[in-house]
Design a protein around this motif. Sequence first.
Motif, PDB file in Angstrom:
ATOM      1  N   ARG A 123       0.854  -1.187   0.000  1.00 43.28           N
ATOM      2  CA  ARG A 123       0.000   0.000   0.000  1.00 43.28           C
ATOM      3  C   ARG A 123       0.884   1.229   0.000  1.00 43.28           C
ATOM      4  N   ASP A 126       2.289   3.117   4.331  1.00 42.36           N
ATOM      5  CA  ASP A 126       2.588   2.032   5.272  1.00 42.36           C
ATOM      6  C   ASP A 126       2.092   2.333   6.677  1.00 42.36           C
ATOM      7  N   THR A 129      -1.320   1.052   7.195  1.00 46.97           N
ATOM      8  CA  THR A 129      -1.307  -0.395   7.385  1.00 46.97           C
ATOM      9  C   THR A 129      -0.945  -0.739   8.829  1.00 46.97           C
ATOM     10  N   ASP A 132      -3.838   0.008  11.069  1.00 47.69           N
ATOM     11  CA  ASP A 132      -4.901  -0.996  10.955  1.00 47.69           C
ATOM     12  C   ASP A 132      -4.537  -2.271  11.700  1.00 47.69           C
TER      13      ASP A 132
END
Length: 621
Positions: A123, A126, A129, A132
């Motif tokens: 992605r 980062d 990410t 998440d």
Amino acid sequence: MSKRLRSSEVCADCSAQDPCWASINRGILICDECCSVHRSLGRHISQVRHLKHTPWPPTLLQMVETLYNNGANSIWEHSLLDPASVMSGRRKASPQDKVHPNKAEFIRAKYQMLAFVHRLPCREDDSVTAKDLSKQLHSSVRTGNLETCLRLLSLGAQANFFHPEKGNTPLHVAAKAGQTLQAELLAVYGADPGTQDSNGKTPVDYARQGGHHELAERLVEIQYELTDRLAFYLCGRKPEHKNGQHFVIPQMADSSLDLSELAKAAKKKLQSLSNHLFEELAMDVYDEVDRRETDAVWLATQNHSTLVTETTVVPFLPVNPEYSSTRNQGRQKLARFNAHEFATLVIDILSDAKRRQQGNPLTGSKENVELILKSISNQHSSESQDNDQPDYDSVASDEDTDLETNAPKSNRQKSLDSDLSDGPVTAQEYMQVKNALVASEASKLEKQSSVSESDYDNPTVPLELEETGSGRKGRQRSVIWQGEGSIPEDTDTAPSSSLPSTEDVIRKTEQITKNIQELLRAAQENKHDSYIPCSERIHVAVTEMAALFPKKPKSELVRTSLRLLTSSAYRLQSECKKTLPVETCPTTDIQLVTQQVIQCAYDIAKAAKQLVTITTKENNN
């Protein structure tokens, strides 16, 4: 141990039967050979601990066993489970593979490069990410699914993630839910039990509120793990946190030594460090304690021919690429501190950690950690040394294993002075270590420095224990060893370049190592009455090995190795005699004697290994 390990368990890296080590942060069990590679990677990659010969908090061991039994190894070998990997020739190591390069290359790829871990789709951002993943971790720790949380952590989830909407961290959630093993896993990955949530409460508070009292007590232990480990290393005692006692500060028995200007200057510099730099230094010393203790276990648990195999002790803290070059060099320098110097540093760190926690501020200039280490290890020969010589070891590769015996003398000397290899530290390095003075003793020992190169060990001053809140102290008479057992320089004998056969040296080395292991087992089982007979057998074996060599070896490496070997054997006898029941001594004094005994045995083993290496190299040329 919380439960018996099943006999069917195998090494996670090579499938060897009956692994006896664990990698805590990887959730796996490993064999001796694979463990030697793990240790060379450093604790930032793998935190190893022996399953039987190292103390374990029961819930930490339970956490590792649960991860192992639930297939945590598949996290690190995800792509190898794909049938396509077999087709492409990619495979894991086998028990028959050589440690170097086969097992070592596989283990480095698996844990250092994370070559087989499942990769998330790329992605652009980062950080999104990671956020998440951290949110998933935050919600997962309320359950008992440890391997899911380990997988998230392996992908980059942050153990100390502060959830913006929930206003707390994963450890708050795990503590509130009473998930003890999740709390252990999060702590291994750096979660702080003292972190406050948006309501000003810590994970300890939530554990207590939920009636999870054992978890609350364990979280307090984790909070003080660093200082507890340092205190236990020196005196075999830990604070009683339940009673509000959070620090145990050992002290030098002869407190007058601490009055020297050098000692006061070193302590002042330590106190003037910013909290951030002080924490870094304390963590580095913690890592060095772990290295020294694990080395002792390693020597005690290997078969008696270990000194001539591929697997060795780790001579200094491996490089952590996340740290600066200066910090890595300072970490390596810690290996050069002898037992007394290192104890001085540890005590000063414990004292200052207590001062800082109690909110007793000191203002001063921001000193570099490098200066602190130089102050504590003030070499009496520094004025006569070349000013261009590096203060620290170069940041060495763990693959630099060969002695440069064929190099020009100037290059070879530089290598010995400024570089450490993946084998045990060279005898020249150990001469430098043992000749280095504790700052507080500089004035006393300076007069002795010109007597003989073989005044190998500094006098060791026993410690007394100061228990915060109890005031109990124990004293023991200081016994000073004056460097007996050196190889005398025979001025009438011409230097000889001849060396004994490699087979003879190996045979004597195995005899020495077998006796050392007997001594270390006695130390582990608290059989103190066995120390003296063991030390006498070691001394006989050392004398027989030294007799193999010429009276005046031409090689400086051989001379310094023999000095280390024989002087350490004499000092070992001196230390073991302290166990005689001449006077009643507190248990903590026996602990201190045991630490010195282990250090002497360790030095003898390293010197023997060095002599094997030298003779093998020379006889093969």
